[in-house]
Design a protein around this motif. Sequence first.
Motif, PDB file in Angstrom:
ATOM      1  N   HIS A   1      12.763  46.146 -42.317  1.00 35.87           N
ATOM      2  CA  HIS A   1      13.630  45.648 -43.389  1.00 35.87           C
ATOM      3  C   HIS A   1      14.875  44.961 -42.874  1.00 35.87           C
ATOM      4  N   ARG A   2      15.181  43.882 -43.517  1.00 36.18           N
ATOM      5  CA  ARG A   2      16.452  43.218 -43.258  1.00 36.18           C
ATOM      6  C   ARG A   2      17.031  42.892 -44.621  1.00 36.18           C
ATOM      7  N   GLY A   3      17.482  43.956 -45.234  1.00 31.94           N
ATOM      8  CA  GLY A   3      18.073  43.940 -46.578  1.00 31.94           C
ATOM      9  C   GLY A   3      17.929  42.664 -47.377  1.00 31.94           C
ATOM     10  N   GLU A   4      18.780  41.714 -47.104  1.00 27.55           N
ATOM     11  CA  GLU A   4      18.885  40.565 -47.999  1.00 27.55           C
ATOM     12  C   GLU A   4      17.726  39.595 -47.843  1.00 27.55           C
ATOM     13  N   GLU A   5      17.018  39.735 -46.764  1.00 23.07           N
ATOM     14  CA  GLU A   5      16.025  38.688 -46.512  1.00 23.07           C
ATOM     15  C   GLU A   5      14.742  38.878 -47.311  1.00 23.07           C
ATOM     16  N   GLN A   6      14.275  37.781 -47.692  1.00 22.42           N
ATOM     17  CA  GLN A   6      13.030  37.763 -48.461  1.00 22.42           C
ATOM     18  C   GLN A   6      11.893  37.749 -47.454  1.00 22.42           C
ATOM     19  N   ARG A   7      10.900  38.516 -47.725  1.00 25.83           N
ATOM     20  CA  ARG A   7       9.841  38.667 -46.723  1.00 25.83           C
ATOM     21  C   ARG A   7       8.634  37.771 -46.952  1.00 25.83           C
ATOM     22  N   SER A   8       8.355  37.480 -48.147  1.00 27.48           N
ATOM     23  CA  SER A   8       7.113  36.744 -48.367  1.00 27.48           C
ATOM     24  C   SER A   8       7.371  35.329 -48.820  1.00 27.48           C
ATOM     25  N   ALA A   9       6.490  34.457 -48.479  1.00 28.42           N
ATOM     26  CA  ALA A   9       6.641  33.082 -48.905  1.00 28.42           C
ATOM     27  C   ALA A   9       5.864  32.844 -50.175  1.00 28.42           C
ATOM     28  N   ARG A  10       4.632  33.230 -50.140  1.00 31.67           N
ATOM     29  CA  ARG A  10       3.760  32.798 -51.209  1.00 31.67           C
ATOM     30  C   ARG A  10       3.893  33.690 -52.421  1.00 31.67           C
ATOM     31  N   GLY A  11       4.324  34.893 -52.154  1.00 31.01           N
ATOM     32  CA  GLY A  11       4.394  35.800 -53.278  1.00 31.01           C
ATOM     33  C   GLY A  11       3.015  36.003 -53.835  1.00 31.01           C
ATOM     34  N   VAL A  12       2.183  36.722 -53.123  1.00 31.83           N
ATOM     35  CA  VAL A  12       0.827  36.965 -53.596  1.00 31.83           C
ATOM     36  C   VAL A  12       0.945  37.880 -54.802  1.00 31.83           C
ATOM     37  N   ALA A  13       0.666  37.323 -55.951  1.00 32.49           N
ATOM     38  CA  ALA A  13       0.933  38.067 -57.175  1.00 32.49           C
ATOM     39  C   ALA A  13       0.119  39.352 -57.241  1.00 32.49           C
ATOM     40  N   ASN A  14      -1.128  39.242 -56.930  1.00 31.40           N
ATOM     41  CA  ASN A  14      -1.925  40.456 -56.973  1.00 31.40           C
ATOM     42  C   ASN A  14      -2.808  40.520 -55.732  1.00 31.40           C
ATOM     43  N   VAL A  15      -2.364  41.298 -54.807  1.00 33.99           N
ATOM     44  CA  VAL A  15      -3.175  41.459 -53.611  1.00 33.99           C
ATOM     45  C   VAL A  15      -4.405  42.260 -53.983  1.00 33.99           C
ATOM     46  N   LYS A  16      -5.524  41.677 -53.699  1.00 33.95           N
ATOM     47  CA  LYS A  16      -6.763  42.358 -54.059  1.00 33.95           C
ATOM     48  C   LYS A  16      -7.236  43.192 -52.903  1.00 33.95           C
ATOM     49  N   SER A  17      -8.101  44.078 -53.183  1.00 36.20           N
ATOM     50  CA  SER A  17      -8.688  44.853 -52.096  1.00 36.20           C
ATOM     51  C   SER A  17      -9.790  44.014 -51.466  1.00 36.20           C
ATOM     52  N   PHE A  18     -10.240  44.450 -50.315  1.00 33.94           N
ATOM     53  CA  PHE A  18     -11.196  43.658 -49.567  1.00 33.94           C
ATOM     54  C   PHE A  18     -12.443  43.321 -50.363  1.00 33.94           C
ATOM     55  N   SER A  19     -12.949  44.315 -51.106  1.00 40.41           N
ATOM     56  CA  SER A  19     -14.222  44.077 -51.793  1.00 40.41           C
ATOM     57  C   SER A  19     -14.065  43.122 -52.966  1.00 40.41           C
ATOM     58  N   GLU A  20     -12.840  42.991 -53.479  1.00 41.75           N
ATOM     59  CA  GLU A  20     -12.654  42.143 -54.665  1.00 41.75           C
ATOM     60  C   GLU A  20     -12.447  40.684 -54.317  1.00 41.75           C
TER      61      GLU A  20
ATOM     62  N   GLN B   1      -2.689  40.113 -41.927  1.00 39.17           N
ATOM     63  CA  GLN B   1      -1.334  40.285 -42.447  1.00 39.17           C
ATOM     64  C   GLN B   1      -1.080  39.385 -43.643  1.00 39.17           C
ATOM     65  N   ALA B   2      -1.626  38.175 -43.573  1.00 37.89           N
ATOM     66  CA  ALA B   2      -1.474  37.272 -44.714  1.00 37.89           C
ATOM     67  C   ALA B   2      -2.165  37.869 -45.927  1.00 37.89           C
TER      68      ALA B   2
ATOM     69  N   GLU C   1      -2.679  28.682 -46.946  1.00 38.83           N
ATOM     70  CA  GLU C   1      -1.281  28.737 -47.389  1.00 38.83           C
ATOM     71  C   GLU C   1      -0.389  29.449 -46.380  1.00 38.83           C
ATOM     72  N   ALA C   2      -0.967  30.353 -45.623  1.00 36.67           N
ATOM     73  CA  ALA C   2      -0.168  31.063 -44.625  1.00 36.67           C
ATOM     74  C   ALA C   2       0.003  30.227 -43.352  1.00 36.67           C
ATOM     75  N   GLY C   3      -0.604  29.063 -43.325  1.00 37.35           N
ATOM     76  CA  GLY C   3      -0.434  28.171 -42.165  1.00 37.35           C
ATOM     77  C   GLY C   3      -1.010  28.739 -40.896  1.00 37.35           C
ATOM     78  N   ILE C   4      -2.107  29.458 -41.014  1.00 34.48           N
ATOM     79  CA  ILE C   4      -2.665  30.105 -39.814  1.00 34.48           C
ATOM     80  C   ILE C   4      -3.468  29.105 -38.984  1.00 34.48           C
ATOM     81  N   VAL C   5      -3.199  29.135 -37.700  1.00 35.53           N
ATOM     82  CA  VAL C   5      -3.946  28.299 -36.753  1.00 35.53           C
ATOM     83  C   VAL C   5      -4.483  29.219 -35.657  1.00 35.53           C
ATOM     84  N   GLY C   6      -5.395  28.692 -34.854  1.00 34.49           N
ATOM     85  CA  GLY C   6      -5.935  29.486 -33.751  1.00 34.49           C
ATOM     86  C   GLY C   6      -4.823  29.836 -32.784  1.00 34.49           C
TER      87      GLY C   6
END
Lengths: 467, 264
Positions: free
Chosen positions: A124-143, A305-306, A155-160
């Motif tokens: 935690h870093r109090g004031e800092e916002q942690r997420s960019a995309r704001g995943v409204a509803n993180v689903k479970s793996f099976s969903e 993590q994304a 959207e997470a900009g993931i590259v190799g």
Amino acid sequence: MKTFSQGIHPPYSKKETEDKPIVEASVPSRVIIPLHQHTGASCDPLVKVGDEVYEGQLIGNSDKFISASVHASISGKVTKINTYPHPCGVDVLSVVIERQTVQCLRSNASFGPSKEPFSRTRSHRGEEQRSARGVANVKSFSEVAPEEIRKIVREAGIVGLGGAAFPTAVKLSPPKDKKIDTIIINGCECEPYITADHRIMLESGKDIILGAKLAAKAVGATRIIIGVEDNKRDAIKKLKLEIRTQPEEGMYDGLEVVVLETKYPQGAEKMLIKALINREVPSRGLPLDVGIVVLNVGTCVAIAQAFKFGTPLIKRIVTVTGPGIAEPKNLCVRIGTSFSDVIAQCGGMIDAATRIIMGGPMMGVSQSLLDVPVVKATSAILVLGKNDKLVDDSFPCIKCARCIEHCPMYLMPTRLAALSENSKFMEFDRLNGADCIECGACAYVCPSRIPIVQWIKLAKFKVRQIK
Amino acid sequence: MNIILISILTMGGLGLFFAAILAIAFEKLKVEENPMVEKVLNALPGLNCGACGYTGCHDFAEKIVAQGSLDNLRCPPGGSAVVEDLSEILGISADEPIKRRAVVKCGGSTSLARDRAEYAGIQTCVAAELVGGGPKACTYGCLGFGDCAKACPFDALYIGKDGLAHVVFEKCTACGLCVTACPRKIIELIPCSNQIIVNCSSTDRCSLVREVCKVGCIGCKICERTAPGVYVVEDTLARVVFEKGDAAAEPAIVKCPTKCIVKL
């Protein structure tokens, strides 16, 4: 033990850092974030000078298919948007952010409930916002649906994260006529000195497996193979344990860890595919031509993590090592931190330091400036001492064919280099010079010290220019 | 005596026999060529430099004859003399081309421009450029490995002691091979009548240029104000409008704060 034929055995020099846990690097006061950190099209900046950005905010994006978005790695104010030196040597349009406290722009409520306790990256870093995309509803793996996984990765900009920085979302979107049956997770880390992937396997085994499963789901693969070289016994043990204790949900029968011989370039994707499932990627082809997607372990963790927290790719594990570094470390560094900042956190350079390389000694890029930022492709910062002589006078080829014996792609490096030297670029192309993976095995074994790879790179560039 | 006679007769006989075959073959297997092509070929310089874009002078001659005019065709080494000859042969009138020559637009010699790294790889400009933009701090300046000199079929370019490429104007035919060989695209073909050029190719902003080179164009526009219309500053780089002539461009030489406007 499985492996490919040919290749070399350079000294691995991994002892310095392989037992050192990953340490979170301090947050820099200023970051330079290049808008081109990946293979493919550059991003266009989405912010202006003077804008306040929060950590994880999307600051660069592109409409092109082969591209990856770029996010702010610290909260602060955009002070400049200009071209800055990139570790690859060219100047690239970059966004400079000075750190300052930023009012929360979006509410934390946009986070979904995560099923696991907060991981290291969510300290935690109090004031800092942690997420960019704001995943409204993180689903479970099976969903989660395959398209959603691709969307998250994009959207997470993931590259190799192995070093080539190819956009992962593109890898996970194969053309319809190509059926992907296997995902290979690359935990070889065959480059000398680097231990970032080794530490990731020891510390984030769960995330690797989750990321791999998500990738498999995205492309509809039924089999996941994790290839690890046998010099990382502890990592193999750890991953096998993780597989045994994996949650029932999303169980994969075909999930296994395969031990590979320690050999360079075992981690090159074509070699890895050949070693693990004995398929050969066609000349000028891609792994997906033989139904395979290869992902680095670090990439899997980023995907996981994304998926879990909506964290975009704003940090990566960097091994800072070499005889020129006072205290070698494995650091978790924010993208955009300057090399000098990172090196300072490792006790600085000792006097005998001579050469700074981004990446490993075999395929890394020599640096002329310390102001360059850590990018998504920076797997290591290697500082060599005065005993590591990289360049030597070269002599004429003595036709010993050692390079041919060691070339993992079965090319004729000596011939290709000679053709390049004599500007016979079409002949070079006919001999499939374009298939060279630039691993450097040929130049490493050459008794005449001919810069074979440089000649080949030159010819590849010329061929591209002609075509 | 007898032996000598026999030898002379045999060798002579064989010689006559083969000569006869060759004479017959010459007549029977003759390839009819347009006599014009030969005439045109004789008028061309015969250097086979490829500057026209064709493989050698013969190819070019065929193209000229097939087209029947000199539109869009150019023989840079030949210059106006060849154009005159060719128009006479073809019976057409052609405009006399402006005689040009190559200049390397960089004054950043080893003492004036800074290096940012040590480079020990392959000693060609293209290879150095591919390794992170080369050892020179200025990313526009002449690298001095001599790709242009190697490409020049007339030996008109050389790398001086100052680490820069120089043109021997007497030898230069403006074939343009150096222009394509230079990875930094800093060689330009300028009219021979002009002596004054802006000896810099950097479009970097002022502070960056000053940091890396003492004689770089910083885009201050003093030349533009001193000689309006003769100099144009675009992208913080001045350019001479060659049509205006040297006399008009002269005053800016002394005014230029970084001395990057030079007389060749």
